[in-house]
Design a protein around this motif. Structure first.
Motif, PDB file in Angstrom:
ATOM      1  N   UNK A   1      43.421  54.389 119.799  1.00 18.14           N
ATOM      2  CA  UNK A   1      43.447  55.787 119.355  1.00 18.14           C
ATOM      3  C   UNK A   1      42.257  55.960 118.423  1.00 18.14           C
ATOM      4  N   UNK A   2      41.207  56.596 118.888  1.00 17.80           N
ATOM      5  CA  UNK A   2      39.943  56.559 118.169  1.00 17.80           C
ATOM      6  C   UNK A   2      39.802  57.615 117.082  1.00 17.80           C
ATOM      7  N   UNK A   3      40.373  58.736 117.212  1.00 19.07           N
ATOM      8  CA  UNK A   3      40.130  59.794 116.232  1.00 19.07           C
ATOM      9  C   UNK A   3      40.979  60.993 116.551  1.00 19.07           C
ATOM     10  N   UNK A   4      41.139  61.877 115.581  1.00 20.07           N
ATOM     11  CA  UNK A   4      40.739  61.762 114.181  1.00 20.07           C
ATOM     12  C   UNK A   4      41.942  61.433 113.293  1.00 20.07           C
ATOM     13  N   UNK A   5      41.644  60.836 112.144  1.00 23.09           N
ATOM     14  CA  UNK A   5      42.653  60.501 111.151  1.00 23.09           C
ATOM     15  C   UNK A   5      42.312  61.233 109.849  1.00 23.09           C
ATOM     16  N   UNK A   6      43.330  61.705 109.148  1.00 26.49           N
ATOM     17  CA  UNK A   6      43.122  62.460 107.907  1.00 26.49           C
ATOM     18  C   UNK A   6      43.730  61.701 106.739  1.00 26.49           C
ATOM     19  N   UNK A   7      42.968  61.600 105.629  1.00 28.43           N
ATOM     20  CA  UNK A   7      43.461  60.994 104.397  1.00 28.43           C
ATOM     21  C   UNK A   7      43.150  61.963 103.256  1.00 28.43           C
ATOM     22  N   UNK A   8      44.178  62.422 102.553  1.00 34.63           N
ATOM     23  CA  UNK A   8      44.031  63.381 101.453  1.00 34.63           C
ATOM     24  C   UNK A   8      44.323  62.644 100.152  1.00 34.63           C
ATOM     25  N   UNK A   9      43.372  62.667  99.226  1.00 34.08           N
ATOM     26  CA  UNK A   9      43.442  61.784  98.059  1.00 34.08           C
ATOM     27  C   UNK A   9      43.018  62.535  96.796  1.00 34.08           C
ATOM     28  N   UNK A  10      43.302  61.965  95.605  1.00 36.59           N
ATOM     29  CA  UNK A  10      42.751  62.534  94.360  1.00 36.59           C
ATOM     30  C   UNK A  10      41.236  62.389  94.339  1.00 36.59           C
ATOM     31  N   UNK A  11      40.570  63.295  93.636  1.00 41.14           N
ATOM     32  CA  UNK A  11      39.111  63.285  93.570  1.00 41.14           C
ATOM     33  C   UNK A  11      38.578  61.953  93.043  1.00 41.14           C
TER      34      UNK A  11
ATOM     35  N   UNK B   1      33.102  61.570 113.266  1.00 37.64           N
ATOM     36  CA  UNK B   1      33.849  60.646 112.422  1.00 37.64           C
ATOM     37  C   UNK B   1      35.158  60.224 113.065  1.00 37.64           C
ATOM     38  N   UNK B   2      35.661  59.089 112.582  1.00 42.16           N
ATOM     39  CA  UNK B   2      37.008  58.648 112.933  1.00 42.16           C
ATOM     40  C   UNK B   2      38.001  59.057 111.860  1.00 42.16           C
ATOM     41  N   UNK B   3      37.598  58.906 110.601  1.00 38.07           N
ATOM     42  CA  UNK B   3      38.491  59.183 109.475  1.00 38.07           C
ATOM     43  C   UNK B   3      37.851  60.237 108.582  1.00 38.07           C
ATOM     44  N   UNK B   4      38.636  61.243 108.236  1.00 38.28           N
ATOM     45  CA  UNK B   4      38.191  62.275 107.298  1.00 38.28           C
ATOM     46  C   UNK B   4      38.942  62.074 105.991  1.00 38.28           C
ATOM     47  N   UNK B   5      38.206  61.768 104.918  1.00 36.18           N
ATOM     48  CA  UNK B   5      38.797  61.612 103.592  1.00 36.18           C
ATOM     49  C   UNK B   5      38.405  62.829 102.759  1.00 36.18           C
ATOM     50  N   UNK B   6      39.383  63.541 102.259  1.00 37.04           N
ATOM     51  CA  UNK B   6      39.109  64.740 101.475  1.00 37.04           C
ATOM     52  C   UNK B   6      40.068  64.818 100.299  1.00 37.04           C
ATOM     53  N   UNK B   7      39.860  65.784  99.420  1.00 39.61           N
ATOM     54  CA  UNK B   7      40.689  65.934  98.225  1.00 39.61           C
ATOM     55  C   UNK B   7      41.685  67.068  98.415  1.00 39.61           C
ATOM     56  N   UNK B   8      42.663  67.121  97.526  1.00 39.12           N
ATOM     57  CA  UNK B   8      43.670  68.174  97.608  1.00 39.12           C
ATOM     58  C   UNK B   8      43.024  69.563  97.571  1.00 39.12           C
ATOM     59  N   UNK B   9      42.137  69.771  96.587  1.00 35.38           N
ATOM     60  CA  UNK B   9      41.543  71.091  96.407  1.00 35.38           C
ATOM     61  C   UNK B   9      40.636  71.463  97.574  1.00 35.38           C
ATOM     62  N   UNK B  10      39.891  70.495  98.111  1.00 37.87           N
ATOM     63  CA  UNK B  10      39.020  70.783  99.250  1.00 37.87           C
ATOM     64  C   UNK B  10      39.846  71.125 100.481  1.00 37.87           C
ATOM     65  N   UNK B  11      40.952  70.425 100.680  1.00 38.94           N
ATOM     66  CA  UNK B  11      41.834  70.730 101.810  1.00 38.94           C
ATOM     67  C   UNK B  11      42.338  72.160 101.722  1.00 38.94           C
ATOM     68  N   UNK B  12      42.759  72.562 100.527  1.00 39.24           N
ATOM     69  CA  UNK B  12      43.277  73.923 100.353  1.00 39.24           C
ATOM     70  C   UNK B  12      42.154  74.946 100.516  1.00 39.24           C
ATOM     71  N   UNK B  13      40.981  74.667  99.902  1.00 40.37           N
ATOM     72  CA  UNK B  13      39.877  75.616  99.952  1.00 40.37           C
ATOM     73  C   UNK B  13      39.299  75.801 101.338  1.00 40.37           C
ATOM     74  N   UNK B  14      39.257  74.728 102.142  1.00 39.51           N
ATOM     75  CA  UNK B  14      38.678  74.796 103.486  1.00 39.51           C
ATOM     76  C   UNK B  14      39.736  74.636 104.567  1.00 39.51           C
ATOM     77  N   UNK B  15      40.939  75.082 104.260  1.00 41.44           N
ATOM     78  CA  UNK B  15      42.031  74.890 105.209  1.00 41.44           C
ATOM     79  C   UNK B  15      41.773  75.620 106.520  1.00 41.44           C
ATOM     80  N   UNK B  16      41.049  76.730 106.466  1.00 40.23           N
ATOM     81  CA  UNK B  16      40.762  77.470 107.692  1.00 40.23           C
ATOM     82  C   UNK B  16      39.958  76.634 108.686  1.00 40.23           C
ATOM     83  N   UNK B  17      39.167  75.678 108.173  1.00 41.94           N
ATOM     84  CA  UNK B  17      38.360  74.803 109.030  1.00 41.94           C
ATOM     85  C   UNK B  17      39.116  73.531 109.389  1.00 41.94           C
ATOM     86  N   UNK B  18      39.671  72.880 108.370  1.00 38.47           N
ATOM     87  CA  UNK B  18      40.336  71.587 108.590  1.00 38.47           C
ATOM     88  C   UNK B  18      41.566  71.755 109.478  1.00 38.47           C
TER      89      UNK B  18
END
Length: 531
Positions: free
Chosen positions: A149-159, A210-227
């Motif tokens: 299973x090559x992609x995509x994987x999401x990881x949401x983490x503190x800044x 990418x295979x893995x997307x690592x982003x932060x809580x605030x970025x996920x919320x701010x760019x939720x329309x894209x992610x």
């Protein structure tokens, strides 16, 4: 994530971003300098880049497409029988660079992988310091390598932990990890252009770099329309107690991402990480369980009816039995006996005379004392008595207007006693600072006695505070005593946070790390500190 150029003489690192272009009969590369945002990108020649390996990796990345569909979600019959032990802890699998997991971490990866085959969500709730991050990285690597299973994987983490996650993926796997974070949306748009999509392919979820997307809580919320347009195979949330608010925007976003992945693939692996899954009450625990398994834990009222008061042992055992398939919790004394036990020492500190004066004045609402030498706008506020009392117990200078008032009073007192005679202005200021920052606070008096001795013995120290202004005062004290220190709070940018961590870990002269409990209290590994 695009590979990094080795440090040059100026100790700058760069990342290749755009496809090369021809200018004046030579190839130019768009270079993203590591530690800087996309606004600082520049076009450089091959000679300036001066790294053939990096350039080869860049071309490989920009010409690598998903060339075959993922395996169907229906596992083979052998897998449906659930292999509880995928790896032998006595003979751990060798990952990239020869890295190997510890035995209990192998068991953790086995457990995580078993939830994939059982098609259920899970919570990895190991105690802090047992390596939850590397277990998740190896779990995703297992799905990538074994299940194709090559992609995509999401990881949401503190800044504060984004760079640590990047290093773990790059150090343990061959997967392409994209760190998706920038304070300005316009530069995140540029980041997506170069690190998400191929130039000559549709800009859709089917053709991601990418295979893995690592982003932060605030970025996920701010760019939720894209992610939210990407159906992720696995969704991981680090420090998952951030999801405990049932009406919070982060939980709402993660639920939609979960629904998107489930609709696309039939199953999305939802993994939560938290060393403290139960902080206040069982409602928070139910919120996490409801997110990973909404059909198994659908009703909060029924959950509270059965387990809300925990009045007897039978209820506790029943709850443990119910959640055990979905939560793995280990503590250091059970699985990592080589890690020294934590020793806690509580020291009672007496308030100084100045602290006692302000404490009594606040407690008794003595506005006459609090307003001496202050205007209505600069006098201490009494809207929240409990908070003002907490401030004065830490340091009286945390109260509004008190630092200026006490410094002026002390200046007059020292002048009348002749302590400033024949002293340069710098020496006079030093005397005022020593009295103001140290002698007016019982906690600072104790620190001033402890820290020189600990520094002499070669210790490294972490100092946490819930109040950023208190960190400001301790910073002034460190400058006064010439103590080298690093700092991490909400005002420190993401790239600078990891640099501070690296300096503290690797620089023998770095003595103190000042951290706010909110920004620095989650997911950071500071193994160099002893206290």
């Amino acid at each position: 994530m695009l590979s990094a150029v080795a440090e040059n003489a100026a100790r700058k690192r760069a990342e290749l971003g755009d496809v090369p272009k021809k200018t004046m009969n030579q190839t130019m590369y768009l270079v993203k300098w590591a530690g800087l945002g996309y606004e600082h990108c520049s076009w450089e020649t091959k000679k300036d880049v001066n790294d053939d390996k990096l350039i080869a990796e860049f071309h490989k990345l920009n010409n690598t497409f998903p060339d075959e569909p993922d395996m169907p979600m229906e596992a083979k019959e052998a897998w449906l029988e659930f292999r509880d032990k995928l790896y032998d802890p006595n003979e751990p699998h060798s990952y990239k660079n020869g890295n190997r997991l510890r035995d209990y971490q192998v068991e953790g990866v086995n457990w995580l992988a078993s939830t994939w085959y059982k098609k259920q969500g899970c919570i990895l709730a190991d105690e802090m310091g047992l390596g939850k991050t590397v277990q998740i990285v190896c779990y995703i690597e297992h799905i990538f390598r074994v299940e194709k299973v090559h992609r995509p994987f999401l990881v949401v983490v503190p800044l504060s932990t984004v760079e640590h996650w990047r290093r773990e993926f790059e150090g343990w796997t061959d997967m392409i990890c994209c760190i998706y974070h920038d304070r300005q949306r316009v530069w995140r748009d540029v980041l997506r252009e170069y690190e998400w999509y191929y130039e000559d392919r549709p800009h859709t979820a089917e053709f991601l770099k990418f295979d893995v997307l690592v982003t932060t809580y605030d970025t996920l919320i701010g760019d939720f329309d894209v992610i939210s347009q990407i159906p992720f195979r696995v969704a991981v949330v680090d420090e998952a107690h951030r999801l405990r608010n049932q009406k919070g925007r982060l939980l709402e976003c993660m639920r939609e991402i979960s629904a998107k992945g489930t609709m696309q693939y039939g199953f999305q692996s939802r993994v939560l990480m938290s060393g403290t899954p139960l902080q206040n009450d069982l409602t928070e625990l139910w919120t996490l369980l409801n997110f990973i398994e909404p059909f198994k834990f659908p009703d909060l009222d029924n959950f509270q009816l059965n387990f809300g008061n925990m009045a007897n042992r039978e209820q506790v055992e029943s709850l443990q039995q119910m959640i055990s398939p979905y939560m793995l919790r280990r503590v250091k004394e059970d699985v990592a006996k080589d890690i020294p036990a934590k020793e806690e020492t509580v020291i009672d500190v007496e308030l100084t005379s100045i602290q006692k004066q302000y404490y009594r004045a606040i407690f008794e609402h003595n506005h006459a004392f609090l307003n001496i030498g202050a205007t209505r706008n600069t006098a201490p506020k009494l809207m929240n008595i409990q908070m003002e009392l907490r401030k004065v117990c830490n340091h009286p200078f945390l109260l509004e207007g008190v630092e200026h008032r006490e410094t002026d009073r002390q200046f007059k007192e020292f002048s009348e006693k002749g302590l400033f005679e024949n002293k340069a202005p710098e020496e006079q200021q030093r005397l005022l600072n020593e009295h103001g920052y140290i002698m007016t606070s019982g906690k600072m008096v104790l620190l001033d006695k402890l820290l020189p001795k600990l520094k002499q013995e070669g210790h490294k120290i972490l100092i946490f505070s819930q109040m950023v202004k208190m960190l400001d005062l301790i910073s002034e004290y460190c400058d006064l005593r010439d103590f080298r220190y690093e700092r991490l709070d909400g005002r420190v940018r993401g790239t600078e946070r990891q640099k501070s961590i690296d300096r503290f870990e690797n620089d023998p002269e770095s003595f103190i790390f000042l951290l706010s409990t909110r920004a620095g209290g989650v997911g950071i590994n500071l193994t160099a500190a002893g206290m």
